[in-house]
Design an enzyme around this catalytic site. Structure first.
Site, mmCIF file in Angstrom:
data_model
loop_
_atom_site.group_PDB
_atom_site.id
_atom_site.type_symbol
_atom_site.label_atom_id
_atom_site.label_comp_id
_atom_site.label_asym_id
_atom_site.label_seq_id
_atom_site.Cartn_x
_atom_site.Cartn_y
_atom_site.Cartn_z
ATOM 1 N N LYS A 215 0.824 -1.204 0.020
ATOM 2 C CA LYS A 215 0.069 0.114 -0.062
ATOM 3 C C LYS A 215 0.837 1.258 -0.008
ATOM 4 O O LYS A 215 0.696 2.371 -0.755
ATOM 5 C CB LYS A 215 -0.837 -0.015 1.143
ATOM 6 C CG LYS A 215 -2.060 0.896 1.270
ATOM 7 C CD LYS A 215 -2.835 0.928 2.407
ATOM 8 C CE LYS A 215 -3.614 2.126 2.797
ATOM 9 N NZ LYS A 215 -4.401 2.117 3.884
ATOM 10 N N GLU A 221 10.281 -4.726 4.503
ATOM 11 C CA GLU A 221 10.466 -6.400 4.033
ATOM 12 C C GLU A 221 10.198 -6.370 2.658
ATOM 13 O O GLU A 221 10.781 -7.231 1.893
ATOM 14 C CB GLU A 221 9.503 -7.227 4.781
ATOM 15 C CG GLU A 221 9.692 -7.303 6.129
ATOM 16 C CD GLU A 221 9.263 -6.234 7.098
ATOM 17 O OE1 GLU A 221 8.935 -5.131 6.612
ATOM 18 O OE2 GLU A 221 8.909 -6.500 8.347
ATOM 19 N N GLY A 281 -4.961 -2.156 5.094
ATOM 20 C CA GLY A 281 -4.198 -3.329 4.494
ATOM 21 C C GLY A 281 -5.083 -4.532 4.933
ATOM 22 O O GLY A 281 -5.057 -5.416 4.034
ATOM 23 N N ARG A 282 -5.390 -4.953 6.164
ATOM 24 C CA ARG A 282 -5.926 -6.127 6.385
ATOM 25 C C ARG A 282 -7.494 -6.217 6.016
ATOM 26 O O ARG A 282 -7.957 -7.282 6.093
ATOM 27 C CB ARG A 282 -5.912 -6.233 8.108
ATOM 28 C CG ARG A 282 -6.565 -5.181 8.824
ATOM 29 C CD ARG A 282 -6.026 -5.144 10.248
ATOM 30 N NE ARG A 282 -6.588 -4.004 11.006
ATOM 31 C CZ ARG A 282 -5.818 -3.081 11.062
ATOM 32 N NH1 ARG A 282 -4.769 -2.687 10.413
ATOM 33 N NH2 ARG A 282 -6.354 -1.825 11.824
ATOM 34 N N GLU A 367 -4.934 -6.913 14.805
ATOM 35 C CA GLU A 367 -4.420 -5.677 14.562
ATOM 36 C C GLU A 367 -5.456 -4.680 14.507
ATOM 37 O O GLU A 367 -5.374 -3.474 14.909
ATOM 38 C CB GLU A 367 -3.696 -6.025 13.050
ATOM 39 C CG GLU A 367 -2.913 -4.699 12.792
ATOM 40 C CD GLU A 367 -2.116 -4.632 11.684
ATOM 41 O OE1 GLU A 367 -1.253 -5.820 11.350
ATOM 42 O OE2 GLU A 367 -2.409 -3.956 10.517
ATOM 43 N N HIS A 398 -5.837 -33.905 17.658
ATOM 44 C CA HIS A 398 -4.815 -34.459 17.998
ATOM 45 C C HIS A 398 -3.669 -33.726 18.650
ATOM 46 O O HIS A 398 -2.602 -34.369 19.047
ATOM 47 C CB HIS A 398 -4.244 -35.474 17.012
ATOM 48 C CG HIS A 398 -5.278 -36.197 16.266
ATOM 49 N ND1 HIS A 398 -5.348 -37.654 16.706
ATOM 50 C CD2 HIS A 398 -6.231 -36.026 15.429
ATOM 51 C CE1 HIS A 398 -6.440 -37.979 16.232
ATOM 52 N NE2 HIS A 398 -7.010 -37.238 15.278
ATOM 53 N N LYS A 523 8.126 -0.753 12.454
ATOM 54 C CA LYS A 523 8.881 -0.551 11.083
ATOM 55 C C LYS A 523 9.739 0.457 11.276
ATOM 56 O O LYS A 523 10.861 0.554 10.888
ATOM 57 C CB LYS A 523 7.698 0.207 10.141
ATOM 58 C CG LYS A 523 6.792 -0.916 9.521
ATOM 59 C CD LYS A 523 5.696 -0.176 8.579
ATOM 60 C CE LYS A 523 4.598 -1.203 8.116
ATOM 61 N NZ LYS A 523 3.862 -0.775 6.984
HETATM 62 C C1 G6Q Z 1 -2.672 -3.996 7.734
HETATM 63 C C2 G6Q Z 1 -1.401 -3.236 8.166
HETATM 64 C C3 G6Q Z 1 -0.150 -4.070 7.949
HETATM 65 C C4 G6Q Z 1 0.329 -3.716 6.459
HETATM 66 C C5 G6Q Z 1 1.774 -4.261 6.160
HETATM 67 C C6 G6Q Z 1 2.265 -3.852 4.985
HETATM 68 O O1 G6Q Z 1 -3.579 -3.221 8.102
HETATM 69 O O2 G6Q Z 1 -1.392 -1.978 7.993
HETATM 70 O O3 G6Q Z 1 -0.076 -5.222 8.107
HETATM 71 O O4 G6Q Z 1 -0.573 -4.273 5.595
HETATM 72 O O5 G6Q Z 1 2.325 -3.524 7.291
HETATM 73 O O6 G6Q Z 1 2.160 -2.394 4.406
HETATM 74 P P1 G6Q Z 1 2.245 -2.105 2.940
HETATM 75 O O7 G6Q Z 1 1.056 -2.784 2.138
HETATM 76 O O8 G6Q Z 1 2.228 -0.656 3.012
HETATM 77 O O9 G6Q Z 1 3.545 -2.728 2.672
#
Ligand code: G6Q
Length: 562
Positions: A215, A221, A281-282, A367, A398, A523
């Site tokens: 996003k 990462e 994001g989520r 989150e 199990h 981050k």
């Molecule tokens: C989700 C969070 C988080 C995000 C990641 C990746 O709601 O904001 O999990 O999706 O940190 O972020 P980017 O999509 O910006 O790389």
């Protein structure tokens, strides 16, 4: 307009009295066992259910009475739940700490719907991106889109993390039965280089397409893995006579809200699929972040998934609270967490394709609702955000089910099952393997609810000393979600159900379910520490003594790559 931004004090007062009423009720109800509740009401199992968008929700095995539900619904009323649902769908900036609207519901709305942000209908923008995704997906799936050397794409690798990974990988696994088997899908998220190396080691770069999902397009990462991917491609396909960007153009697309970041990385923004800051994001697996899903299952199935989301959205928006699935699930979660003292929820899908669903839900729920301050900035008065975890049935039976049945903690369970198998197979006795799977689901929820008394155990001739060990108290609450079959529509409805249930819980707690400052902290911190680790000189470390010592020890033993 922003009725949602804070709770007026008069509402807070009503809320407090409803809360106390529920506490008193919980004390009263405490000793009553589910066996007793079922015995007192032979129709309980038929009554305490609700249905929408192909999902049947049985909550009769929750430790509630009609009075509990009445009080929970009153609490919801005191929190202006209906008004707050309306505020979300209206596009109010209910994510107050980021000053953003929360409109993932617009991602699955039909083309003629209207959702406005700052007075502008955003649905045409959503539809335009979906159209572009569909054209691109079709070109890859048909073989029209080729790599730099002219080979067709056989491998698709999604690079992203958090919301840009968990939704795509969960959806891919969930809908694998509908996916193109001649395309291989992999998901790289971790900054641990092993993730990238293992995902690519047996692949031909000439046949590999990377979808870089971020996003912000600034996540450490994802950018690290995207650079590794570009190097991997260019090493194999780069040619002194050909500008690198021509290789990148055939092997990389991006999904982001940050066009500048995408261009700076070297991906032409014509190959970028956008989304918007009003999609968390989520909550983004049904946006362009789901491009890998569409590549796997095709645009029609993707649209069908969106239709499932939309059906649940409409149910949530329009159905009276007492028959509203996400509202019921959210309120039951509040009941279990705040009045029965449960700190976790086990999610137990009896469907192998949903093996990543618990991991996906962990982010969605924790989150969103792992917050300790209210919208007004005050400390919350009660426990929020229970811990979600789980494994597909019957594997969990199990291992950790022992603790759920006979441990000292109360662990409410969400069982998820389907009436039809996607891979039907007879068992060795000529029966149906899916029947065995579902028999296990039904038996587990029954055993958790009703247990096995000491008298029953004794009557089986069990030696006296063993009776306590073989006795099951029961009274362990669970919800069962049953659907006809796992398909794209049902997956959409299931995810939307949990999304809105999370929202309902956040409203009752009066927290911002849509920010994630805890993630942002991580981050920022890692960047500073990474610079100290990489420093050629002995860096001056100003952390606590534990962190300083760990960094020094690591610096002594590390073997930097050359
Ligand atoms: C989700 C969070 C988080 C995000 C990641 C990746 O709601 O904001 O999990 O999706 O940190 O972020 P980017 O999509 O910006 O790389």
């Amino acid at each position: 307009m922003n009725s949602s931004l804070s709770i007026p004090s008069s509402v807070a007062l009503v809320w407090r009295s409803q809360w106390h009423a529920l506490q008193a009720h919980a004390e009263q109800l405490g000793p009553r066992h589910l066996s007793e509740l079922f015995a007192a009401d032979p129709l309980r199992g038929e009554r305490l259910q609700a249905e929408a968008a192909g999902l049947y929700l049985d909550y009769s095995k929750q430790r509630v009475t009609d009075e509990t539900l009445r009080l929970l619904l009153e609490l919801a009323g005191a929190c202006s739940l209906e008004e707050r649902i309306a505020a979300m769908f209206h596009g109010d900036k209910i994510n107050t700490t980021e000053d953003r609207a929360v409109l993932h519901v617009a991602l699955r709305a039909p083309a003629d719907a209207q959702f406005c942000v700052d007075g502008r209908n955003i649905v045409p923008d959503v539809q335009a991106v979906l159209e572009r995704m569909a054209i691109f997906a079709e070109s890859v799936r048909s073989g029209a889109w080729t790599g730099h050397t002219g080979k067709r794409v056989r491998n698709v690798i999604n690079i992203g993390i958090g919301g840009s990974d968990l939704g795509p990988v969960m959806a891919y696994e969930a809908l694998r039965a509908y996916s193109r088997r001649d395309l291989r899908f992999r998901f790289v998220s971790n900054v641990d280089s092993t993730d990238f190396v293992e995902a690519t080691r047996d692949l031909d770069p000439a046949e590999t397409l990377f979808i870089v999902c971020s996003k912000t397009f600034s996540t450490l990462e994802t950018l690290t893995n995207a650079h590794a991917a570009r190097d991997w491609c260019l090493q194999a396909l780069g040619d002194a006579n050909v500008a690198d960007r021509r290789v990148v153009a055939k092997h990389f697309v991006a999904v982001s809200t940050n066009a500048d970041g995408v261009a700076e990385f070297g991906i032409d923004t014509a190959q970028m699929f956008g989304f918007w800051d009003w999609v968390g994001g989520r909550y983004s697996m049904d946006s362009a972040i789901g491009l890998s899903t569409m590549l796997a299952v095709g645009a029609d199935h993707f649209r069908s998934m969106l239709a499932g989301f939309y059906a649940m959205d409409e149910h949530f928006r329009t159905t009276p609270l007492h028959r509203n699935l996400p509202v019921l699930m959210g309120l039951l979660a509040i009941w279990n967490a705040n009045f029965l003292g449960a700190s976790t929820v086990a999610v137990l899908p009896y469907e192998q394709y949903l093996k990543r669903f618990p991991a996906y839900l962990q982010q969605l729920t924790m989150e969103s609702n792992g917050k300790h301050v209210t919208l007004n900035g005050a400390r919350v008065h009660c426990a929020t955000g229970p811990i979600y975890w789980g494994e597909p049935g019957t594997n969990g039976q199990h291992s950790f089910y022992q603790l759920i049945h006979q441990g000292t903690r109360l662990i409410p369970c969400d069982f998820i099952g389907f009436c039809q198998a996607l891979n039907p197979m007879p068992d060795q006795h000529g029966g149906d393997q899916h029947d065995l799977l579902m028999a296990n689901l039904f038996a587990q929820s029954e055993a958790l609810a009703f247990g096995k008394s000491a008298d029953q155990v004794k009557a089986e001739g069990t030696p006296v000393a063993q009776v306590p060990h073989r006795t099951f108290e029961g009274n362990r609450p669970s919800t069962t979600l049953l659907a006809a079959r796992l398909d794209p529509y049902t997956l959409g409805a299931l995810v939307a159900l949990y999304e809105h249930s999370v929202f309902v819980q956040g409203i009752i707690w009066n927290i911002d379910s849509f920010d994630q400052w805890g993630v942002e902290l991580g981050k920022a911190l890692a960047k500073r520490t990474a610079a100290e680790i990489a420093s050629g000189e002995d860096p001056e470390l100003n952390h606590d003594s534990s962190t300083n010592t760990l960094i020094r020890r690591y610096r002594r033993q590390r073997v930097p790559c050359t």
